[in-house]
Design an enzyme around this catalytic site. Structure first.
Site, PDB file in Angstrom:
ATOM      1  N   LYS A  33       0.850  -1.198   0.000  1.00 37.63           N
ATOM      2  CA  LYS A  33       0.000   0.000   0.000  1.00 37.63           C
ATOM      3  C   LYS A  33       0.886   1.249   0.000  1.00 37.63           C
ATOM      4  O   LYS A  33       1.634   1.492   0.937  1.00 37.63           O
ATOM      5  CB  LYS A  33      -0.910   0.040   1.230  1.00 37.63           C
ATOM      6  CG  LYS A  33      -1.838   1.260   1.232  1.00 37.63           C
ATOM      7  CD  LYS A  33      -2.843   1.224   2.365  1.00 37.63           C
ATOM      8  CE  LYS A  33      -2.349   1.877   3.619  1.00 37.63           C
ATOM      9  NZ  LYS A  33      -2.253   3.363   3.548  1.00 37.63           N
ATOM     10  N   ASP A  60      -3.194   4.442  -2.259  1.00 38.36           N
ATOM     11  CA  ASP A  60      -4.124   5.018  -1.273  1.00 38.36           C
ATOM     12  C   ASP A  60      -4.095   6.539  -1.381  1.00 38.36           C
ATOM     13  O   ASP A  60      -3.512   7.220  -0.540  1.00 38.36           O
ATOM     14  CB  ASP A  60      -3.710   4.536   0.126  1.00 38.36           C
ATOM     15  CG  ASP A  60      -4.729   4.889   1.188  1.00 38.36           C
ATOM     16  OD1 ASP A  60      -5.852   5.296   0.825  1.00 38.36           O
ATOM     17  OD2 ASP A  60      -4.405   4.765   2.379  1.00 38.36           O
ATOM     18  N   LYS A  62      -6.997   8.454  -1.865  1.00 37.13           N
ATOM     19  CA  LYS A  62      -8.279   9.009  -1.374  1.00 37.13           C
ATOM     20  C   LYS A  62      -8.755  10.170  -2.241  1.00 37.13           C
ATOM     21  O   LYS A  62      -8.909  11.311  -1.785  1.00 37.13           O
ATOM     22  CB  LYS A  62      -8.153   9.437   0.087  1.00 37.13           C
ATOM     23  CG  LYS A  62      -7.816   8.264   1.020  1.00 37.13           C
ATOM     24  CD  LYS A  62      -7.871   8.668   2.472  1.00 37.13           C
ATOM     25  CE  LYS A  62      -7.599   7.508   3.410  1.00 37.13           C
ATOM     26  NZ  LYS A  62      -6.220   7.007   3.366  1.00 37.13           N
ATOM     27  N   ASP A  65     -12.708  14.886  -5.861  1.00 39.94           N
ATOM     28  CA  ASP A  65     -12.648  16.068  -6.731  1.00 39.94           C
ATOM     29  C   ASP A  65     -13.864  16.024  -7.649  1.00 39.94           C
ATOM     30  O   ASP A  65     -14.742  15.156  -7.477  1.00 39.94           O
ATOM     31  CB  ASP A  65     -11.320  16.051  -7.526  1.00 39.94           C
ATOM     32  CG  ASP A  65     -10.825  17.456  -7.855  1.00 39.94           C
ATOM     33  OD1 ASP A  65     -11.646  18.302  -8.268  1.00 39.94           O
ATOM     34  OD2 ASP A  65      -9.617  17.708  -7.692  1.00 39.94           O
ATOM     35  N   THR A 119     -11.539   7.454  10.095  1.00 40.26           N
ATOM     36  CA  THR A 119     -11.595   7.037  11.513  1.00 40.26           C
ATOM     37  C   THR A 119     -11.029   8.110  12.446  1.00 40.26           C
ATOM     38  O   THR A 119     -11.170   8.010  13.654  1.00 40.26           O
ATOM     39  CB  THR A 119     -10.840   5.711  11.729  1.00 40.26           C
ATOM     40  OG1 THR A 119      -9.581   5.809  11.082  1.00 40.26           O
ATOM     41  CG2 THR A 119     -11.610   4.538  11.194  1.00 40.26           C
ATOM     42  N   ARG A 210       2.970  -0.942  10.912  1.00 40.50           N
ATOM     43  CA  ARG A 210       4.007  -1.006  11.952  1.00 40.50           C
ATOM     44  C   ARG A 210       4.231  -2.388  12.556  1.00 40.50           C
ATOM     45  O   ARG A 210       5.385  -2.729  12.842  1.00 40.50           O
ATOM     46  CB  ARG A 210       3.710   0.038  13.028  1.00 40.50           C
ATOM     47  CG  ARG A 210       4.021   1.441  12.525  1.00 40.50           C
ATOM     48  CD  ARG A 210       3.387   2.506  13.368  1.00 40.50           C
ATOM     49  NE  ARG A 210       1.930   2.492  13.235  1.00 40.50           N
ATOM     50  CZ  ARG A 210       1.126   3.337  13.868  1.00 40.50           C
ATOM     51  NH1 ARG A 210       1.632   4.236  14.676  1.00 40.50           N
ATOM     52  NH2 ARG A 210      -0.178   3.277  13.684  1.00 40.50           N
TER      53      ARG A 210
HETATM   54  O1  C5P Z   1       1.045   0.932  11.125  1.00 39.52           O
HETATM   55  P1  C5P Z   1      -0.398   0.593  10.982  1.00 39.52           P
HETATM   56  O2  C5P Z   1      -0.690  -0.881  10.854  1.00 39.52           O
HETATM   57  O3  C5P Z   1      -1.266   1.263  12.012  1.00 39.52           O
HETATM   58  O4  C5P Z   1      -0.744   1.240   9.559  1.00 39.52           O
HETATM   59  C1  C5P Z   1      -2.004   1.329   9.090  1.00 39.52           C
HETATM   60  C2  C5P Z   1      -2.034   1.960   7.721  1.00 39.52           C
HETATM   61  O5  C5P Z   1      -3.398   2.077   7.359  1.00 39.52           O
HETATM   62  C3  C5P Z   1      -1.447   3.354   7.636  1.00 39.52           C
HETATM   63  O6  C5P Z   1      -0.894   3.513   6.304  1.00 39.52           O
HETATM   64  C4  C5P Z   1      -2.622   4.255   7.805  1.00 39.52           C
HETATM   65  O7  C5P Z   1      -2.497   5.486   7.131  1.00 39.52           O
HETATM   66  C5  C5P Z   1      -3.744   3.433   7.182  1.00 39.52           C
HETATM   67  N1  C5P Z   1      -5.078   3.696   7.706  1.00 39.52           N
HETATM   68  C6  C5P Z   1      -5.428   3.562   9.046  1.00 39.52           C
HETATM   69  N2  C5P Z   1      -6.691   3.786   9.471  1.00 39.52           N
HETATM   70  C7  C5P Z   1      -7.629   4.122   8.612  1.00 39.52           C
HETATM   71  C8  C5P Z   1      -7.325   4.243   7.267  1.00 39.52           C
HETATM   72  C9  C5P Z   1      -6.028   4.018   6.834  1.00 39.52           C
HETATM   73  O8  C5P Z   1      -4.585   3.240   9.864  1.00 39.52           O
HETATM   74  N3  C5P Z   1      -8.857   4.297   9.044  1.00 39.52           N
END
Ligand code: C5P
Length: 241
Positions: A33, A60, A62, A65, A119, A210
């Site tokens: 992603k 990603d 988003k 427009d 979120t 992460r």
């Molecule tokens: O590190 P982690 O597993 O929290 O990463 C989650 C990924 O998903 C990040 O790239 C974050 O921007 C994305 N994301 C999120 N929550 C959302 C939408 C996207 O954590 N509601």
């Protein structure tokens, strides 16, 4: 292929920083992603490099427009060969319809994913935007709108995935971030779910950043998640999850 049910969030400042880990993960993980941070630096080059390592690319961006602009961006994403592209449901019906039609016409295998309510927004944020309903209610309203406009993929939190699946049926692709294998830290994610519970609730693709990037052994961490996905999909198919 369960490896395609896991999307690694490539949250690095540049592709150069990400490449050594991506090379190690490529045999195990199916989807990479690429979000705004990496794309605003390395652009389509990052997409091509991730594809050349064997990943399906989840772009990603988003999009939000006017219909014409979004339709043309969808066409460009098709030409880049990405597998998933996000757009904001709040762009409205005409924007969603034009995007869905263009995606179908280009026929490159791109799946559009609609983002409903971020979120990071809670009830009071929605109220300040003039939307006086619970976030979950707004998520369903927007997901239903996008589905009616021809969109067949959605990004939703673990909190909403079960109700979106129930409302839209078995066919749409549901993509869920905020995944934390049991025993790992939630960091700044507030509404987390384990891979098994998100899949049991109806998710198809899990976004994980992460917990893989920062693991002592990222490949082993990714493999453990894939094993958990695989087992739960088998249980779901057997009607047990
Ligand atoms: O590190 P982690 O597993 O929290 O990463 C989650 C990924 O998903 C990040 O790239 C974050 O921007 C994305 N994301 C999120 N929550 C959302 C939408 C996207 O954590 N509601």
């Amino acid at each position: 292929m369960p490896r395609n049910n896991l999307a690694f969030a490539v949250d690095f400042p540049s592709f150069q920083d990400a490449e050594p880990l991506l090379q190690r993960l490529a045999p195990a993980v199916g989807v990479a992603k690429i979000g705004l941070e990496l794309f605003t630096r390395d652009g389509p080059h990052a997409v091509r490099l991730a594809s050349s390592l064997g990943f399906e690319v989840f772009l990603d961006l988003k999009l939000h427009d006017i219909p014409e602009t979004v339709e043309r961006a969808v066409a460009n994403a098709c030409a880049l060969g990405v597998r998933y592209l996000t757009l904001h449901t709040a762009g409205g019906r005409a924007m969603l319809e034009r995007a869905a039609l263009r995606c179908e016409k280009e026929n490159t295998g791109l799946r559009l994913l609609a983002v409903t309510v971020l979120t990071s927004l809670d009830r009071s944020d929605l109220a300040s935007l003039g939307i006086d309903v619970e976030p979950a209610q707004q998520v369903l309203r927007l997901a239903t709108l996008a589905h009616g406009a021809g969109i067949r993929g959605f990004v939703c939190s673990a909190r909403e995935v079960a109700q979106v699946r129930q409302a839209l049926g078995p066919h749409p692709i549901l993509v869920t971030p905020g995944i934390r294998p049991s025993g790992t830290s939630a960091e700044d994610q507030k509404r987390v779910a384990t891979p098994a519970s998100a899949i049991a609730d109806g998710a198809n693709v899990l976004v994980v950043g992460r917990p893989i990037r920062d693991a002592a052994d990222p490949v082993a961490a990714a493999q453990a998640i894939i094993t958990e996905i695989d087992r739960t999909l088998a249980r779901r198919a057997a009607g047990m999850a």
